[in-house]
Enzyme design. Structure first.
Site, PDB file in Angstrom:
ATOM      1  CG  LEU A 102      44.969  28.612  39.117  1.00 20.55           C
ATOM      2  CD1 LEU A 102      46.301  28.022  38.689  1.00 20.55           C
ATOM      3  CD2 LEU A 102      44.298  29.290  37.920  1.00 20.55           C
ATOM      4  N   GLY A 103      41.181  26.885  41.715  1.00 18.46           N
ATOM      5  CA  GLY A 103      40.326  25.779  42.148  1.00 18.46           C
ATOM      6  C   GLY A 103      41.088  24.622  42.769  1.00 18.46           C
ATOM      7  CB  SER A 104      44.334  24.231  44.515  1.00 22.71           C
ATOM      8  OG  SER A 104      44.240  25.394  45.282  1.00 22.71           O
ATOM      9  CB  SER A 105      39.900  24.180  47.892  1.00 17.65           C
ATOM     10  OG  SER A 105      39.054  25.033  47.177  1.00 17.65           O
ATOM     11  CG  ASP A 148      36.148  26.656  41.784  1.00 15.35           C
ATOM     12  OD1 ASP A 148      35.713  27.349  40.860  1.00 15.35           O
ATOM     13  OD2 ASP A 148      36.959  27.084  42.638  1.00 15.35           O
TER      14      ASP A 148
HETATM   15  O1  PMV Z   1      39.329  31.321  43.905  1.00 14.86           O
HETATM   16  P1  PMV Z   1      38.621  30.058  43.656  1.00 14.86           P
HETATM   17  O2  PMV Z   1      39.418  29.073  42.828  1.00 14.86           O
HETATM   18  O3  PMV Z   1      38.122  29.438  44.943  1.00 14.86           O
HETATM   19  O4  PMV Z   1      37.320  30.390  42.775  1.00 14.86           O
HETATM   20  C1  PMV Z   1      36.221  31.095  43.326  1.00 14.86           C
HETATM   21  C2  PMV Z   1      35.178  31.404  42.282  1.00 14.86           C
HETATM   22  C3  PMV Z   1      34.027  32.295  42.796  1.00 14.86           C
HETATM   23  O5  PMV Z   1      33.186  32.576  41.665  1.00 14.86           O
HETATM   24  C4  PMV Z   1      34.546  33.601  43.338  1.00 14.86           C
HETATM   25  C5  PMV Z   1      33.198  31.613  43.872  1.00 14.86           C
HETATM   26  C6  PMV Z   1      32.279  30.488  43.384  1.00 14.86           C
HETATM   27  O6  PMV Z   1      31.813  29.744  44.245  1.00 14.86           O
HETATM   28  O7  PMV Z   1      31.994  30.389  42.177  1.00 14.86           O
END
Ligand code: PMV
Length: 319
Positions: A102-105, A148
C-alpha cells in the site's frame, strides 16, 4: 540548517494500484487511488548531536533500520539538507503496520520530507516533497516507477505514465469507489518482486512484450470504466489484471485464496495490489455493507482487512 533545535510533523498517504503494478515500471500506464490511512512522522533536530534515530518503525517490512536511515538520508539530500545535520530523531506512527503493497515506504518518505521542511521553517511545495520522497523510495525499490510517492504526496487518484513530463494526470472517478483491502500478513519485498519481473523479461522477452501490450489495452479500458462508474466492468478488468500478474509470477497462493474468497462472496473484482509475493489484495464491492461483510470474512480467515472509500476526501494541494 542554522537553528539548534527544530520540530516538525508530516503525513504521507497510502495508495492502492487498481491496474498495472509492475507494468508501470516499463512505461505502461497504471491507475492508482489514494487510501486515506496516512503514515505520520514527527521529527526533532538537535544541534549539536550526531546520528539519525528512529522510533515506531513504520512496519513497511522492507529492510531494517539500516534501510530506513539510508532512506531518511536520501530524502534529506533530495531536499538539499545536509544528511548529517546533528541529531535527527524520527518518530513514525503507522496504523497498518506490516501491510505491504500500500505504499507505506513512500508514505514514510513523504511524511518525513514534510516534517523536515516544517522543522527547518521552510515552505516546500508538493513538487519538492514528491521529488525528495522519490529519492528515499530508490533505497527501498532500486528502480521505482514513482507512482507510490506521487500518490503519497498528492492524495489523489491518478493515471501514471513513467517517462512522461509530468508522468501523472488526475483522474476523476464517477461516484464513490468501494474497496476491501486485505493483508496476507506475508512480508513482501518490492525490490525482490521487481527483480523477479526483470528476470521474466530477460528469459521470456516475447511473452513479456505481449503482456505489456495487453496491460496497455487493459488500463485504457479500466480508466474509461472508472470515469463513467461502470463498476461491474471495472471488476472484470481487475480480475484480468490479477490473472496477468499471476502469469508474471508475482502472486502468491495466499493472495489467490483471498481473491477467490472475495469473488465467491460477491465482490465485482479482486486482485493483488502493489508488488505482490505477499502483502495486500483489493476487492471492488458495490456497497459498504457488502464490503464490511467481506472484510469480516477475511478477518475470520486470519487476514486483517478493512473496507475503504478511496478518493472520498479531496486533498488537493497536499495534506
Ligand atoms: O508494493 P509497493 O507498495 O512498494 O508497490 C510497488 C509497485 C510496483 O509497481 C511493483 C513498483 C513500482 O515502482 O511501481
Amino acid at each position: 540548517m542554522d537553528e539548534h533545535r527544530g520540530e516538525g510533523r508530516g503525513r504521507g498517504f497510502r495508495k492502492a494500484i487498481l491496474i498495472n503494478e509492475h507494468f508501470v515500471v516499463y512505461g505502461v500506464p497504471a491507475v492508482a487511488v489514494p487510501v486515506f490511512r496516512p503514515v505520520e512522522v514527527s521529527v526533532e533536530l538537535h544541534r549539536p548531536g550526531k546520528g539519525i534515530r528512529l522510533w515506531g518503525f513504520p512496519g513497511a517490512g522492507k529492510g531494517g533500520d539500516g534501510e530506513m536511515v539510508q532512506a531518511a538520508r536520501a530524502v534529506m539530500q533530495g531536499l538539499g539538507i545536509d544528511p548529517e545535520p546533528g541529531e535527527l530523531r524520527i518518530r513514525c506512527r503507522d496504523d497498518l503496520p506490516n501491510w505491504s503493497g500500500l505504499g507505506s515506504s513512500a508514505g514514510f518518505c513523504v511524511a518525513l520530507a514534510r516534517a523536515l521542511c516544517e522543522a527547518l521553517g521552510r515552505s516546500c511545495p508538493d513538487e519538492t516533497i514528491n521529488r525528495a520522497a522519490y529519492q528515499g523510495e530508490r533505497i527501498f525499490a532500486a528502480n521505482p516507477s514513482g507512482i507510490d510517492n506521487t500518490v503519497a504526496t498528492y492524495g489523489r487518484s491518478l493515471w501514471y505514465v513513467r517517462g512522461r513530463t509530468p508522468p501523472w494526470e488526475w483522474i476523476r472517478t464517477a461516484g464513490p469507489l468501494r474497496l476491501v483491502i486485505g493483508s496476507s500478513g506475508l512480508p513482501a519485498s518490492t525490490r525482490e518482486q521487481v527483480e523477479r519481473v526483470a528476470r521474466f523479461k530477460e528469459e521470456r522477452p516475447s511473452v513479456f512484450s505481449a503482456l505489456l501490450e495487453e496491460a496497455g489495452a487493459l488500463v485504457r479500458k479500466a480508466r474509461g470504466e472508472l470515469e463513467v462508474g461502470d463498476w461491474p466492468s471495472l471488476g472484470e478488468s481487475m480480475n484480468q489484471g490479477h490473472a496477468m500478474l499471476r502469469r508474471l509470477g508475482v502472486s502468491h497462493g495466499v493472495l489467490d485464496e483471498m481473491v477467490a474468497f472475495c469473488l465467491r462472496e460477491g465482490a465485482l473484482g479482486a486482485k493483488l495490489t502493489g508488488a505482490g509475493g505477499g502483502g495486500c489484495m483489493i476487492a471492488l464491492v458495490e456497497d459498504a455493507e457488502l464490503g464490511t461483510r467481506i472484510a469480516a470474512g477475511l478477518q475470520r480467515m486470519g487476514y486483517p482487512a478493512i473496507c475503504v472509500e478511496p478518493g472520498a476526501e479531496d486533498h488537493r494541494g497536499g495534506p
